[in-house]
Design an enzyme around this catalytic site. Structure first.
Site, PDB file in Angstrom:
ATOM      1  N   LYS A  92       0.812  -1.221   0.000  1.00 28.37           N
ATOM      2  CA  LYS A  92       0.000   0.000   0.000  1.00 28.37           C
ATOM      3  C   LYS A  92       0.847   1.275   0.000  1.00 28.37           C
ATOM      4  O   LYS A  92       0.404   2.302  -0.495  1.00 28.37           O
ATOM      5  CB  LYS A  92      -0.945   0.022   1.203  1.00 28.37           C
ATOM      6  CG  LYS A  92      -2.145  -0.887   1.032  1.00 28.37           C
ATOM      7  CD  LYS A  92      -3.220  -0.594   2.054  1.00 28.37           C
ATOM      8  CE  LYS A  92      -4.490  -1.385   1.788  1.00 28.37           C
ATOM      9  NZ  LYS A  92      -4.330  -2.838   2.072  1.00 28.37           N
ATOM     10  N   GLU A 114     -10.506   7.293   3.769  1.00 28.80           N
ATOM     11  CA  GLU A 114     -11.292   6.484   4.686  1.00 28.80           C
ATOM     12  C   GLU A 114     -10.500   5.215   4.937  1.00 28.80           C
ATOM     13  O   GLU A 114      -9.620   4.864   4.153  1.00 28.80           O
ATOM     14  CB  GLU A 114     -12.659   6.133   4.099  1.00 28.80           C
ATOM     15  CG  GLU A 114     -12.640   5.071   3.009  1.00 28.80           C
ATOM     16  CD  GLU A 114     -12.283   5.650   1.649  1.00 28.80           C
ATOM     17  OE1 GLU A 114     -12.354   6.885   1.487  1.00 28.80           O
ATOM     18  OE2 GLU A 114     -11.921   4.866   0.757  1.00 28.80           O
ATOM     19  N   SER A 380       1.878  -9.781  -0.479  1.00 28.57           N
ATOM     20  CA  SER A 380       1.508  -8.360  -0.419  1.00 28.57           C
ATOM     21  C   SER A 380       1.818  -7.687   0.912  1.00 28.57           C
ATOM     22  O   SER A 380       2.015  -6.475   0.967  1.00 28.57           O
ATOM     23  CB  SER A 380       0.029  -8.196  -0.759  1.00 28.57           C
ATOM     24  OG  SER A 380      -0.772  -8.992   0.089  1.00 28.57           O
TER      25      SER A 380
HETATM   26  C1  LIG Z   1      -5.081  -3.911   1.585  1.00 32.00           C
HETATM   27  C2  LIG Z   1      -4.326  -5.152   1.388  1.00 32.00           C
HETATM   28  C3  LIG Z   1      -4.643  -6.079   0.361  1.00 32.00           C
HETATM   29  C4  LIG Z   1      -5.843  -5.943  -0.537  1.00 32.00           C
HETATM   30  O1  LIG Z   1      -5.842  -4.845  -1.371  1.00 32.00           O
HETATM   31  P1  LIG Z   1      -5.554  -4.907  -2.943  1.00 32.00           P
HETATM   32  O2  LIG Z   1      -5.902  -3.536  -3.374  1.00 32.00           O
HETATM   33  O3  LIG Z   1      -6.443  -5.944  -3.547  1.00 32.00           O
HETATM   34  O4  LIG Z   1      -4.135  -5.232  -3.125  1.00 32.00           O
HETATM   35  C5  LIG Z   1      -3.833  -7.187   0.193  1.00 32.00           C
HETATM   36  N1  LIG Z   1      -2.780  -7.410   1.001  1.00 32.00           N
HETATM   37  C6  LIG Z   1      -2.443  -6.577   1.999  1.00 32.00           C
HETATM   38  C7  LIG Z   1      -1.280  -6.909   2.844  1.00 32.00           C
HETATM   39  C8  LIG Z   1      -3.205  -5.420   2.234  1.00 32.00           C
HETATM   40  O5  LIG Z   1      -2.867  -4.599   3.233  1.00 32.00           O
END
Ligand SMILES: *Cc1c(COP(=O)(O)O)cnc(C)c1O
Length: 399
Positions: A92, A114, A380
């Site tokens: 993010k 938000e 992610s």
């Molecule tokens: C917010 C988040 C996601 C999901 O959001 P995407 O916009 O689909 O990437 C996935 N993994 C983590 C670690 C997150 O914080």
């Protein structure tokens, strides 16, 4: 009834996307569109963005060969794209940095966002601190109580956290309040969206700020292996880490792309906008697949993972689903928990619950792969934030 399916062109991925917003917000969107047009190919802007990705966020993130996980399945080689190693612990930050830099170029002194579980709020508050901007984070009152740690984090970072009590006092009400604040403070305020969703130009812009993930994978894969991967796997909330991984490989249709949604508990409690019963409709300014009742009321999404529990999906993914450019599937809460445990034990890496969905999908994917193939999974985020929740799920008392 708006005949959205007829529309194509600007801000559209096939028929999906568009700008379904009130008049007041339209002025702000046009201003944003013009600014983005001006800066997204500007060498100076891109150099500054790159500098912050490198110096502040810690890019490039590693492409790590998960040797033990590979041995566990005994099929294709598994590599993890380590977004979990970035500052603040997830992908993010890429998008938050890009949008804050754009806001600065636009001469805005305030940012507004938000947040549900607080991850996007923390990323936004982080860059607001870095760039010396006033920051207002709208959060449902319910969520502020469930996520006290993240509320305190945002305050430490200098943000004002505004609890929203209207409606169900959760994310969708916080979104409405944030948009209202933006629309009435347009001259000095920038609205930071946290995923590849919302009205044009957000889905395009967020993709552009996240596409570095796939670009690095291409380069790292060529350097390490002298070839490209065969499969790409990423979890899907709004769709930003997945579109970030996929984008640079859309010109390689032979590389199979899998987006993994939150399967939740069963057919009625999940976040499967693409892999379940979702149908196209309008949510948060865009036309895209959406969990809705037969008469068009939005159904609340559910997933064990707060980052996946969104009833909509970025419009570009809806387009990929219809055209078959990517495959969308899901894993359940229980399967994701198993993925969380598996990666922790095999590789010594505790993944975010969101990312655990991508890991858990390997159970379905790996048996179809061959030893001479390569799978890249987008990790992610890191899982520290989820440890207490997982303990509770597993019935461990860690109070
Ligand atoms: C917010 C988040 C996601 C999901 O959001 P995407 O916009 O689909 O990437 C996935 N993994 C983590 C670690 C997150 O914080």
């Amino acid at each position: 009834m708006i005949n959205v399916a007829e529309k194509t062109g600007k801000g559209r991925f096939g028929v999906y996307g568009g700008q379904y917003v009130p008049e007041l917000a339209m002025h702000a969107l046009i201003e944003l569109e013009e600014a983005y047009e001006k800066f997204h190919n500007d060498p100076e802007f891109l150099a500054e963005f790159k500098k912050y990705l490198r110096e502040y966020a810690g890019r490039p993130s590693n492409l790590y060969f998960a040797e033990k996980l590979t041995r566990h399945y005994g099929r294709a080689k598994i590599f993890l794209k380590r977004e979990d190693l970035l500052h603040t612990g997830a992908h993010k930050i890429n998008n938050a940095l890009g949008q804050a830099l754009l806001a600065k170029r636009m001469g805005k002194s305030k940012v507004v966002a938000e947040t549900g579980a607080g991850q996007h709020g923390v990323a936004t508050a982080t860059v607001a601190a870095l760039f010396d901007m006033e920051c207002h984070i709208f959060m449902g009152k319910e969520d502020t109580e469930r996520q006290k740690l993240n509320v305190f984090r945002m305050k430490l970072l200098g943000a004002e956290v505004v609890p929203v009590t209207s409606g169900t006092a959760t994310l969708k009400d916080a979104t409405s309040e944030a948009i209202r604040f933006w629309a009435s403070n347009i001259t000095d305020t920038y609205y930071v969206i946290g995923s590849a969703v919302g009205p044009h130009p957000y889905p395009l812009m967020v993709r552009d700020f996240q596409k570095v993930i796939g670009e690095e994978v291409r380069q790292q894969s060529m350097e390490k292996l002298g070839r490209l991967p065969n499969y790409l796997v990423a979890c899907i909330g709004g769709g930003s880490n997945s579109i970030g991984l996929f984008h640079d490989f859309m010109k390689n249709p032979e590389i199979k792309k899998f987006g993994v949604e939150g399967g939740g508990i069963d057919d009625s409690k999940n976040a499967r906008s693409l892999s379940g019963t979702g149908r196209p409709g309008i949510l948060h300014g865009a036309y895209s697949y959406l969990l809705q009742t037969p008469d068009g009321q939005v159904i609340e999404a559910y997933s064990i993972s707060a980052g996946l529990d969104y009833p909509g999906i970025g419009p570009e993914h809806s387009y990929f689903k219809d055209t078959g450019a990517a495959t969308y599937d899901f894993v359940t809460d229980a399967e994701a928990i198993a993925g969380f445990q598996l990666l922790s034990k095999t590789e010594g890496i505790i993944p975010a619950m969101e990312s655990s969905h991508a890991i858990a999908y390997l159970e379905k994917l790996m048996p179809k792969t061959r030893e001479d193939e390569i799978v890249v999974v987008c990790l992610s985020g890191r899982g520290d934030k989820d440890v207490a929740h997982v303990a509770k799920y597993l019935g461990e008392n860690i109070e």
